[in-house]
Design an enzyme around this catalytic site. Structure first.
Site, PDB file in Angstrom:
ATOM      1  CG  HIS A 198     -13.231   3.354   2.884  1.00  0.00           C
ATOM      2  ND1 HIS A 198     -14.042   4.384   3.289  1.00  0.00           N
ATOM      3  CD2 HIS A 198     -11.971   3.771   3.122  1.00  0.00           C
ATOM      4  CE1 HIS A 198     -13.311   5.374   3.765  1.00  0.00           C
ATOM      5  NE2 HIS A 198     -12.037   5.034   3.665  1.00  0.00           N
ATOM      6  NE  ARG A 207     -11.118  12.563   3.298  1.00  0.00           N
ATOM      7  CZ  ARG A 207     -10.967  11.276   3.086  1.00  0.00           C
ATOM      8  NH1 ARG A 207     -11.717  10.649   2.205  1.00  0.00           N
ATOM      9  NH2 ARG A 207     -10.053  10.588   3.751  1.00  0.00           N
ATOM     10  CG  ASN A 247      -1.860   1.085   1.329  1.00  0.00           C
ATOM     11  OD1 ASN A 247      -1.845   1.995   0.494  1.00  0.00           O
ATOM     12  ND2 ASN A 247      -2.720   1.049   2.330  1.00  0.00           N
ATOM     13  CD  GLU A 280      -9.080  -0.824   4.299  1.00  0.00           C
ATOM     14  OE1 GLU A 280      -9.385  -0.194   3.288  1.00  0.00           O
ATOM     15  OE2 GLU A 280      -8.693  -0.282   5.347  1.00  0.00           O
ATOM     16  NE  ARG A 301      -6.190   1.452  -0.217  1.00  0.00           N
ATOM     17  CZ  ARG A 301      -6.258   2.586   0.465  1.00  0.00           C
ATOM     18  NH1 ARG A 301      -5.199   3.058   1.069  1.00  0.00           N
ATOM     19  NH2 ARG A 301      -7.377   3.248   0.514  1.00  0.00           N
TER      20      ARG A 301
END
Ligand code: AMP
Length: 398
Positions: free
Chosen positions: A180, A241, A7, A386, A90
């Site tokens: 996600h 955000r 990742n 993940e 990823r």
């Protein structure tokens, strides 16, 4: 079979080496400050940890050091690089160019670089840099791209379309892609396992609540809607955000603040959310401490977050025509009981019977049920993984 999961960020690179027979993590670690003074690798293996401090001017040097750590006399878990059967990378955004996990070829790399960078300018170029470094260092090892967006590819057109001119959707690919996806996929499958049911018998709302947060509707094992959009700026307000906001308000704000397009998007990504509302922090631990000491803006930020999340749960129950299970995962979902309680409060009409004592129990890293035994809708806390999904997808592809 051993899979290396990578990742890569612009100046960082996290990895795990996973044995697919047992799904055990053999080694893991992360490189920080690639291309910046003071770069270092923190690597774990054989139950020990080792910190390597050395200059890593680029991702290639970083990957070389990771491979060295994997073969280290003390913390190493493999004898040679040949023991790594594949690498799963990823990738945050795929646009409509990649619908599922994809084996890297020169054409695939070209498409990734030419078509997807502008969809995730912070993430995809960094991931491609990491990928190219892996290819250079391990030219014979198969590489897979595993996209955060793949799980959301099953959304029907009515869910992923925006109300813009159809021709513009076709021309520019402007639509909802979500994010996600590996996490939503993992926790929805784990929920089915925990409940002892087939995924195709369940209607689940998965709440991945972390610094970035998204909520998905998973009907019969397939994602049918999700809260993030064309980019991960949409949906509920997050750490920094804004989440969903009227596009006209964005133009108005830009004009008032004298910001150009790019700076306006940066503002919405980096200065808003619960950090912007509270004026204190993007970290929910700080917000909860602030609320407890009487800070009204921290309380407002927490209220807004729970309220917006709750609305997605309700909307997705309506979209699926029912609800069997709500799952909480990621940093906030796994560790912040007050948020879970606030989200579930008032959902009794959907069949949620909340168990406050179970909810307040300390997170022990396993699946736990926070609804009452006789609750029609099960509410579960499930630690996400993940990396394991990326490894599984890579192994499946091979
Ligand atoms: P993530 O992006 O999934 O790492 O989640 C980050 C968010 O999770 C931050 O807002 C943290 O406050 C929250 N978080 C992470 N760990 C904990 C913890 N142990 N207790 C409370 N909140 C946590």
């Amino acid at each position: 079979m051993k899979i290396l999961v990578v990742n890569a960020g612009s100046s960082s690179l996290k990895y795990q080496l996973i044995d697919m027979q047992t799904e055990a993590v053999l080694a893991k670690g992360g490189v920080e400050r690639i291309g910046i003074a003071g770069s270092l690798l923190k690597a774990k293996g054989n139950g020990k940890e080792k910190v390597y401090t050395q200059d890593m001017p680029n991702h290639k040097i970083a990957i070389e050091l990771v491979l060295k750590a994997l073969q280290d006399g003390e913390i190493g878990v493999i004898k040679s690089m040949d023991e790594i059967d594949a690498v799963g990378n990823r990738i945050v955004a795929s646009g409509e160019y990649f619908k599922k996990t994809t084996l890297v070829t020169p054409e695939v790399l070209k498409t990734l670089e030419e078509k997807t960078f502008e969809l995730a300018p912070l993430h995809n170029p960094a991931a491609a840099t990491g990928l190219k470094a892996c290819i250079e260092v391990m030219p014979k090892t198969p590489m897979a791209l595993v996209f955060d967006t793949s799980f959301h590819q099953t959304m029907p057109e009515k869910a992923y379309m925006y109300g813009i001119k159809y021709e513009d959707y076709k021309e520019y690919g402007v639509r909802k892609y979500g994010a996600h996806g590996t996490s939503h996929k993992f926790v929805s499958q784990e929920a089915a396992k925990y409940l002892g049911k087939q995924p195709d018998k369940l209607k689940i709302v998965t709440c991945h609540l972390g610094n970035g947060s998204s909520i998905s509707a998973v009907d019969c094992g397939k994602c049918v809607d999700t809260s993030m959009g064309f980019t991960p700026l949409a949906g509920v307000l997050m750490g920094t955000r804004s989440g969903d906001i009227d596009a006209s308000a964005v133009e108005f704000l830009a004009r008032k603040k004298g910001l150009n397009h790019a700076d306006t998007v940066t503002y919405l990504n980096k200065q808003c959310g619960v950090a912007g509302i509270s004026g204190v922090s993007s970290d929910f631990r700080d917000l909860i401490a602030g609320e407890e000491s009487g800070n009204e803006r921290c309380a407002l930020a927490l209220d807004m977050f729970a309220y917006q999340t709750k609305k997605f749960v309700g909307a997705y129950a309506a979209a699926m025509g029912g609800l069997d299970c709500i799952v909480f995962t990621a940093g906030i979902g796994e560790n912040t009981p007050t948020v879970r309680e606030d989200v579930c409060e008032g959902l009794e009409f959907l069949g949620v019977k909340f168990d406050k004592a179970a909810n307040d129990r300390k997170n022990d890293g396993t699946v736990h049920e926070i609804s009452a035994k006789d609750s029609k809708v099960k509410v579960l806390v499930i630690p996400t993984n993940e990396e394991l999904v990326i490894a599984r997808e890579t192994a499946e592809l091979l």
